[in-house]
Scaffold this motif. Structure first.
Motif, short mmCIF file in Angstrom:
data_model
loop_
_atom_site.label_atom_id
_atom_site.label_comp_id
_atom_site.label_asym_id
_atom_site.label_seq_id
_atom_site.Cartn_x
_atom_site.Cartn_y
_atom_site.Cartn_z
N THR A 68 0.85 -1.19 0.00
CA THR A 68 0.00 0.00 0.00
C THR A 68 0.88 1.24 0.00
N PHE A 69 0.39 2.29 -0.65
CA PHE A 69 1.15 3.54 -0.77
C PHE A 69 0.40 4.68 -0.12
N GLN A 70 1.15 5.66 0.38
CA GLN A 70 0.53 6.86 0.92
C GLN A 70 -0.16 7.64 -0.21
N GLU A 71 0.48 7.67 -1.37
CA GLU A 71 -0.05 8.43 -2.50
C GLU A 71 0.12 7.60 -3.76
N GLY A 72 -0.98 7.37 -4.48
CA GLY A 72 -0.90 6.59 -5.70
C GLY A 72 -1.08 5.10 -5.43
N ALA A 73 -0.97 4.32 -6.48
CA ALA A 73 -1.17 2.88 -6.37
C ALA A 73 -0.46 2.21 -7.54
N LEU A 74 -0.33 0.89 -7.47
CA LEU A 74 0.23 0.15 -8.59
C LEU A 74 -0.63 0.37 -9.82
N GLY A 75 0.01 0.66 -10.93
CA GLY A 75 -0.73 0.97 -12.15
C GLY A 75 -0.96 2.45 -12.33
N GLU A 76 -0.68 3.24 -11.29
CA GLU A 76 -0.81 4.70 -11.38
C GLU A 76 0.59 5.29 -11.29
N ARG A 77 0.91 5.92 -10.15
CA ARG A 77 2.26 6.47 -10.00
C ARG A 77 3.30 5.35 -9.93
N TYR A 78 2.93 4.21 -9.37
CA TYR A 78 3.87 3.12 -9.16
C TYR A 78 3.57 1.97 -10.12
N ILE A 79 4.61 1.27 -10.54
CA ILE A 79 4.45 0.10 -11.42
C ILE A 79 5.15 -1.09 -10.77
N GLN A 80 4.60 -2.27 -11.00
CA GLN A 80 5.16 -3.47 -10.40
C GLN A 80 6.40 -3.92 -11.17
N THR A 81 7.39 -4.41 -10.43
CA THR A 81 8.61 -4.95 -11.02
C THR A 81 8.83 -6.36 -10.48
N GLU A 82 9.83 -7.02 -11.01
CA GLU A 82 10.09 -8.40 -10.61
C GLU A 82 10.40 -8.52 -9.12
N LYS A 83 11.11 -7.53 -8.56
CA LYS A 83 11.53 -7.60 -7.17
C LYS A 83 10.74 -6.69 -6.23
N GLY A 84 9.81 -5.92 -6.79
CA GLY A 84 9.05 -5.00 -5.94
C GLY A 84 8.24 -4.04 -6.77
N PHE A 85 8.64 -2.78 -6.77
CA PHE A 85 7.91 -1.78 -7.56
C PHE A 85 8.87 -0.66 -7.94
N ALA A 86 8.43 0.17 -8.87
CA ALA A 86 9.20 1.34 -9.29
C ALA A 86 8.31 2.57 -9.22
N ASP A 87 8.91 3.70 -8.89
CA ASP A 87 8.21 4.97 -8.82
C ASP A 87 8.45 5.71 -10.13
N THR A 88 7.37 6.13 -10.78
CA THR A 88 7.51 6.82 -12.07
C THR A 88 7.68 8.33 -11.92
#
Length: 631
Positions: free
Chosen positions: A423-443
């Motif tokens: 869970t994120f304070q701001e944004g979500a996976l598919g929005e500001r954040y994208i899923q990666t093999e080891k976790g996530f990335a911030d765009t």
């Protein structure tokens, strides 16, 4: 329990780390200018986007009572680090009044430190209790500690003989030479850099290295510096030759200065310049938008096309004493904002300026670092540990660090094995954040400056009485604080220093610290033991912490809470978050609304929280006005 609870708690406890700075030591220095970077290491054009250059000449005389109130207790009357509270600190405050430090420093750097503070070194920022002009005034006062009237008189004599022919009698320039009375220009130069100009460091300028002795050279630089201050002259010098007045504990008179200089006209010209602080050219087709807000409501929107050199002008802009302005420009898909301009800070009969600093982009992340890393472990339910991580990211370059293509990540975060319920304070996976093999990335792109981006997220891990966790920072970390329960569960790691159990407004936590962590290298932590029946903030002792104001940090995060609480402290109010009709004053509520606006416009406050809090404050303001609450 919703995992967002951990995000809320982390923000709250991180705020408490800042507010309880006297009892926790994370680094050596505790007051400005900590971690000062020599001018040679700072790109000349790199001015942080959130930084306000002075629009009017700073006034050291107005800064004196502010210094006495905010700075003297630690730094001492003459800035030597010998204030009455200095002995209570873990290490002596730096000697900001020492001549050698003043000569090496740029005012813009010290203004940034006064504004933002430095959590690593336990210095709070003062943007919640002092407006831009007051912060510049107190910075000017500190610089005046390195001047005296005899030195300024000598410098004026040399200037008249050697410099006035080209630079003008008052340093105003000739069109071919720079205007040394421009406070924004001199704010970005140290006295050492000014001295280099006339001792041969700048091509095309005559050298006085042989014709002026060293003391004469420094007298000249001090006089040039004084030209950008209010009332500066050899005869009527603002230099301080006596100690600052003793602190009385009262809010200095300067805090009401904005009201005494409020605009008396119904319209004003607002000019400015779009500056490419990376040193490149501005792309064609830019549009500057000027936004005005009354009582947090949109009241005005104007657009203008800047000239080729970036200058723009909005003529006869409607104005009222409570209006707040901000100018924006969209460049390469990123919206840059000017500093906020309060109508109450505009001098009658003058033209206001709102400069916007923009940056060229790069995909090179080598300039990025995590200024601070906070990790919070909580055990709200049997068999689960909730982990919240907060990173404050900085960009030391003069380029915007962005993704190569839209939708790609800029910084990649690795999650521990077995992590769920991200869970994120701001944004979500598919929005500001994208899923990666080891976790996530911030765009999100990261502009130059210190602490320009915050990433706050939480996740669950299974827990059966012991757990080895690999916390992997994506970037080099300057300072880290790990927060765990005060009893029941112990944390151990050969990479952490035990800072002991701390009581934060009734909440007992165990702190561990680390410094200089490498990016991509795991911080290995072992958890062992059985937690209590509930999470550490479920006890009755924590109720006051949440209800009494820390709950606001759920929405606005670490620095948001600090700025808001300091603004409340300034007006002497205790806001009861449960009482919708509490007897705040009209002035205090307006002040709180402006503080909220500061947070939202600087990107520290999500829109949902902004809208909710604005509605609450507006209702309280209506009740206070009806009750004559400004008495």
């Amino acid at each position: 329990m919703n995992i967002k609870r951990s995000l809320s708690i982390l923000a709250a406890l991180a705020a408490l780390l800042l507010l309880s700075a006297c009892s926790i030591s994370l680094a050596q220095d505790v007051t400005p200018p900590p971690d000062y970077v020599p001018p040679s290491a700072v790109p000349q054009t790199a001015v942080p986007a959130a930084l306000a250059l002075p629009m009017v000449p700073p006034d050291p005389a107005s800064g004196a009572p502010i210094y006495a109130e905010k700075c003297l207790p630690c730094h001492g009357a003459s800035g030597k680090g010998d204030g009455p509270q200095a002995n209570n600190l873990s290490s002596p405050p730096p000697s900001i009044g020492a001549v050698e430090n003043i000569r090496a420093a740029r005012p813009v750097d010290w203004f940034q430190m006064v504004t933002q503070g430095n959590l690593q070194n336990l210095m709070p920022g003062f943007s919640g209790s002092l407006n831009d002009r007051q912060r510049w005034d107190v910075v000017a006062y500190v610089f005046s500690l390195g001047m005296d009237e005899a030195q300024l008189a000598q410098g004026e004599e040399i200037f008249s003989a050697q410099c006035a022919e080209c630079h003008g009698a008052s340093g105003e320039g000739s069109g071919q030479t720079p205007d040394w009375t421009d406070p924004a220009r001199l704010a970005q130069r140290s006295e050492a850099e000014l001295r280099d100009v006339f001792t041969g460091g700048v091509e095309g300028h005559p050298s006085f290295a042989d014709s002026l002795e060293e003391n004469q050279q420094w007298a000249l630089t001090s006089y040039i510096r004084s030209l950008s201050f209010t009332g500066a002259s050899a005869a009527g010098s603002t230099a301080q030759t006596t100690p600052a007045p003793e602190s009385t504990g009262a809010v200095p008179e300067a805090t009401s200065e904005a009201q005494t200089t409020a605009v008396a006209q119904d319209a004003v010209n607002i000019s400015g310049r779009v500056v490419n602080a990376s040193g490149g050219t501005l792309p064609a087709g830019l549009t500057v938008t000027l936004l005005g807000y009354d009582q947090m409501q949109p009241a005005l929107e104007l657009t203008a096309q800047p000239a080729e050199d970036g200058n723009f002008l909005f003529e006869k802009v409607e104005i009222n004493p409570e209006r707040v302005f901000v100018a924006t420009v969209d460049m390469n898909g990123y919206v840059y904002n000017s500093d906020m301009l309060l109508a109450s800070d505009i001098l009658a009969g003058t033209e206001a300026r709102v400069n916007i600093h923009v940056y060229d982009s790069t995909t090179d992340t080598s300039s990025l670092s995590a200024e601070r890393m906070h990790v919070f472990f909580d055990f709200p339910t049997e068999g689960t540990v909730q982990v919240a991580e907060l990173f404050i990211l900085s960009n030391s370059s003069n380029l915007m660090v962005a993704a190569a293509d839209s939708g790609q990540g800029v910084v990649e975060f690795t999650l521990p094995e077995g992590a769920t319920n991200l869970t994120f304070q701001e944004g979500a996976l598919g929005e500001r954040y994208i899923q990666t093999e080891k976790g996530f990335a911030d765009t999100a792109s990261i502009p130059p400056g210190s602490g320009t981006l915050q990433v706050l997220f939480a996740y669950d891990l299974p827990y059966d009485g012991k757990l080895d966790v690999a916390l992997t920072p994506p970037l080099p970390v300057t300072a880290a604080v790990i927060i765990g329960p005060s009893s029941g569960v112990r944390l151990s790691s050969d990479q952490l220093a035990d800072a002991g159990v701390k009581d934060m407004q009734g909440v007992s936590v165990h702190l561990y610290t680390a410094q200089g962590l490498s990016g991509g290298a795991p911080l290995n932590v072992r958890l062992a033991g059985r937690p209590g029946a509930t999470g550490m903030l479920d006890s009755g002792t924590a109720t006051g912490l949440i209800v009494g104001g820390i709950s606001l940090a759920v929405s606005i995060g670490l620095m948001g809470y600090y700025l808001y609480s300091k603004r409340k402290e300034l007006v002497g109010q205790e806001v009861d978050e449960e009482e919708g009709d509490s007897p705040e004053t009209v002035d205090g509520l307006v002040d709180a609304i402006v503080a909220l606006d500061d947070l939202y416009q600087s990107g520290q406050l999500p829109k949902e929280a902004y809208d909710e809090r604005r509605a609450e404050l507006k209702e309280k303001l209506r009740i206070a006005k009806e009750a004559g609450g400004n008495a």
